[in-house]
Design a protein around this motif. Sequence first.
Motif, PDB file in Angstrom:
ATOM      1  N   VAL A 102       0.838  -1.348   0.022  1.00  0.00           N
ATOM      2  CA  VAL A 102      -0.003  -0.134   0.081  1.00  0.00           C
ATOM      3  C   VAL A 102       0.951   1.264  -0.034  1.00  0.00           C
ATOM      4  O   VAL A 102       1.572   1.357   0.723  1.00  0.00           O
ATOM      5  CB  VAL A 102      -0.772   0.129   1.155  1.00  0.00           C
ATOM      6  N   LYS A 103       0.467   2.257  -1.036  1.00  0.00           N
ATOM      7  CA  LYS A 103       1.524   3.332  -1.126  1.00  0.00           C
ATOM      8  C   LYS A 103       1.004   4.761  -0.592  1.00  0.00           C
ATOM      9  O   LYS A 103       1.907   5.595  -0.208  1.00  0.00           O
ATOM     10  CB  LYS A 103       1.857   3.405  -2.640  1.00  0.00           C
ATOM     11  N   SER A 104      -0.115   4.812  -0.694  1.00  0.00           N
ATOM     12  CA  SER A 104      -0.692   6.318  -0.244  1.00  0.00           C
ATOM     13  C   SER A 104      -0.315   6.545   1.345  1.00  0.00           C
ATOM     14  O   SER A 104       0.185   7.672   1.596  1.00  0.00           O
ATOM     15  CB  SER A 104      -2.156   6.446  -0.583  1.00  0.00           C
ATOM     16  N   ASP A 105      -0.276   5.585   2.072  1.00  0.00           N
ATOM     17  CA  ASP A 105      -0.101   5.860   3.548  1.00  0.00           C
ATOM     18  C   ASP A 105       1.334   6.272   3.900  1.00  0.00           C
ATOM     19  O   ASP A 105       1.622   7.078   4.306  1.00  0.00           O
ATOM     20  CB  ASP A 105      -0.645   4.623   4.202  1.00  0.00           C
ATOM     21  N   ILE A 106       2.211   5.354   3.149  1.00  0.00           N
ATOM     22  CA  ILE A 106       3.488   5.622   3.480  1.00  0.00           C
ATOM     23  C   ILE A 106       4.124   6.988   2.708  1.00  0.00           C
ATOM     24  O   ILE A 106       4.695   7.955   3.419  1.00  0.00           O
ATOM     25  CB  ILE A 106       4.530   4.757   2.538  1.00  0.00           C
ATOM     26  N   GLY A 126       7.392  10.429  -5.722  1.00  0.00           N
ATOM     27  CA  GLY A 126       6.371  11.620  -5.325  1.00  0.00           C
ATOM     28  C   GLY A 126       6.539  12.735  -6.559  1.00  0.00           C
ATOM     29  O   GLY A 126       7.727  12.742  -7.188  1.00  0.00           O
ATOM     30  N   GLU A 127       5.998  13.778  -6.235  1.00  0.00           N
ATOM     31  CA  GLU A 127       6.137  15.111  -7.131  1.00  0.00           C
ATOM     32  C   GLU A 127       7.487  15.775  -7.079  1.00  0.00           C
ATOM     33  O   GLU A 127       7.755  16.313  -7.978  1.00  0.00           O
ATOM     34  CB  GLU A 127       4.995  15.994  -7.227  1.00  0.00           C
ATOM     35  N   GLU A 128       8.004  15.661  -5.819  1.00  0.00           N
ATOM     36  CA  GLU A 128       9.254  16.356  -5.582  1.00  0.00           C
ATOM     37  C   GLU A 128      10.477  15.486  -5.923  1.00  0.00           C
ATOM     38  O   GLU A 128      11.604  16.372  -5.935  1.00  0.00           O
ATOM     39  CB  GLU A 128       9.271  16.713  -4.130  1.00  0.00           C
ATOM     40  N   ILE A 129      10.368  14.262  -6.632  1.00  0.00           N
ATOM     41  CA  ILE A 129      11.585  13.679  -6.695  1.00  0.00           C
ATOM     42  C   ILE A 129      12.242  13.992  -8.014  1.00  0.00           C
ATOM     43  O   ILE A 129      11.499  14.200  -8.964  1.00  0.00           O
ATOM     44  CB  ILE A 129      11.550  12.158  -6.625  1.00  0.00           C
ATOM     45  N   SER A 130      13.448  14.012  -8.333  1.00  0.00           N
ATOM     46  CA  SER A 130      14.138  14.175  -9.818  1.00  0.00           C
ATOM     47  C   SER A 130      13.832  13.251 -10.609  1.00  0.00           C
ATOM     48  O   SER A 130      14.056  12.070 -10.320  1.00  0.00           O
ATOM     49  CB  SER A 130      15.378  14.773  -9.462  1.00  0.00           C
ATOM     50  N   LEU A 181       3.785   4.208 -11.458  1.00  0.00           N
ATOM     51  CA  LEU A 181       2.545   4.627 -11.206  1.00  0.00           C
ATOM     52  C   LEU A 181       2.542   5.813 -10.158  1.00  0.00           C
ATOM     53  O   LEU A 181       3.354   5.829  -9.310  1.00  0.00           O
ATOM     54  CB  LEU A 181       1.623   3.357 -11.032  1.00  0.00           C
ATOM     55  N   THR A 182       1.054   6.384 -10.106  1.00  0.00           N
ATOM     56  CA  THR A 182       1.242   7.008  -8.863  1.00  0.00           C
ATOM     57  C   THR A 182       0.709   6.355  -7.887  1.00  0.00           C
ATOM     58  O   THR A 182       0.249   5.151  -8.114  1.00  0.00           O
ATOM     59  CB  THR A 182      -0.026   8.247  -9.339  1.00  0.00           C
ATOM     60  N   CYS A 183       0.741   6.631  -6.575  1.00  0.00           N
ATOM     61  CA  CYS A 183       0.459   5.862  -5.419  1.00  0.00           C
ATOM     62  C   CYS A 183      -0.982   5.566  -5.374  1.00  0.00           C
ATOM     63  O   CYS A 183      -1.535   4.560  -4.924  1.00  0.00           O
ATOM     64  CB  CYS A 183       1.059   6.617  -4.090  1.00  0.00           C
ATOM     65  N   ALA A 184      -1.684   6.641  -5.965  1.00  0.00           N
ATOM     66  CA  ALA A 184      -3.328   6.265  -5.777  1.00  0.00           C
ATOM     67  C   ALA A 184      -3.565   5.186  -6.927  1.00  0.00           C
ATOM     68  O   ALA A 184      -4.561   4.290  -6.578  1.00  0.00           O
ATOM     69  CB  ALA A 184      -4.103   7.571  -6.057  1.00  0.00           C
TER      70      ALA A 184
END
Length: 367
Positions: free
Chosen positions: A100-104, A149-153, A174-177
């Motif tokens: 599960v990715k959104s939580d982390i 995430g959005e902030e990663i290069s 993929l996106t976490c969602a």
Amino acid sequence: MKKNFVCGFVGLGLIGGSIARAMRKFYPACRLLAYDTNKDGLDAAVKDGVINEPLSKIDAAFAGCDYIFLCAPVSENDRSLPLLQTCISPDCLLTDVGSVKSDIHENIKKAGLSRQFIGGHPMAGSERTGYINSKALLLENAYYILTPGEEISPDVVLDFKELIASLGAIPLVLTCAAHDYVTAAISHLPHVIAASLVNLIKESDQEGGLMKTIAAGGFKDITRIASSSPAMWQQICLTNKDHILTLLDSYTSIMEQIRNKIQSSDKEGLYRFFDQARTYRDSFPDASGGPIKRTYSVHIEIADEPGALAAIATILALNQISIKNIGITHNREQQDGVLRVEFYQEESIAKASQILTAKGYAVFSQS
């Protein structure tokens, strides 16, 4: 991507141990250190030559890492973040292996580590747990989902994709969602359903356990995943609750529809229901990667006589074919062959079939 990197592990169980083994195999010059509450597992990893440095706590020893993998249970990973905040290098990439990715991602954001975090989910595993069951080939040809995430290069993402691919896995971004919705459908909900079916049989069984006795063939195949860790699936249901509930509602609706078709004796509707499922299922790619692992097996017709099973095992052993499991199938409503032999590798199916057929056995493969 450098080959003499330093990688740290928080948790060295089945998945962490398998990633570490793969790194040691493909990057013998890398330096690996690990923290785990299971000292026996750490000692075994050092003895195997997999880990260079076992750690008794999360401290400054992690400061020199190029990569850190969070491979402990979700709650322990969350507790590790404040400790890692105090020692992690700004150039270190932090990742996890949870399903599960959104939580982390939310917890990483709160910890201020979003600029150096990529969520990870290797879609490989086993009902068995712990470092003792880890193996370098666990990731071989398995999908490994990455959720940056959005902030990663983008350059960091590309570098990490290359590392994952070099370990034998197939990276997908993929996106976490999107990840959590997809895995809720193809992994989390099936586990809930499998456990529900097993509990249904438990509650419906007759005195003496007749249903349990003959529960082989199709029923045993579709409920195999119910043997997974209850603690892990408890956490998955709690952390991916919204997606699982949405899909569970959809599944309940489908069950109500098929119930109505059965109740009304809707012949055409029933046929469409099963035909659509069969057609779609047959279109699935024939790949071993995935949360519900494919098994490699054949069924063989053998006579019920002394030494028959031993003869099969001997023939395969003499031809260097490793057997993962072997047993008699008592309920063969949907299977040909009385003896089921399961292998570790897909190529063993064709090799075993050819050899046994030449010996006069009737062999049936399954999909």
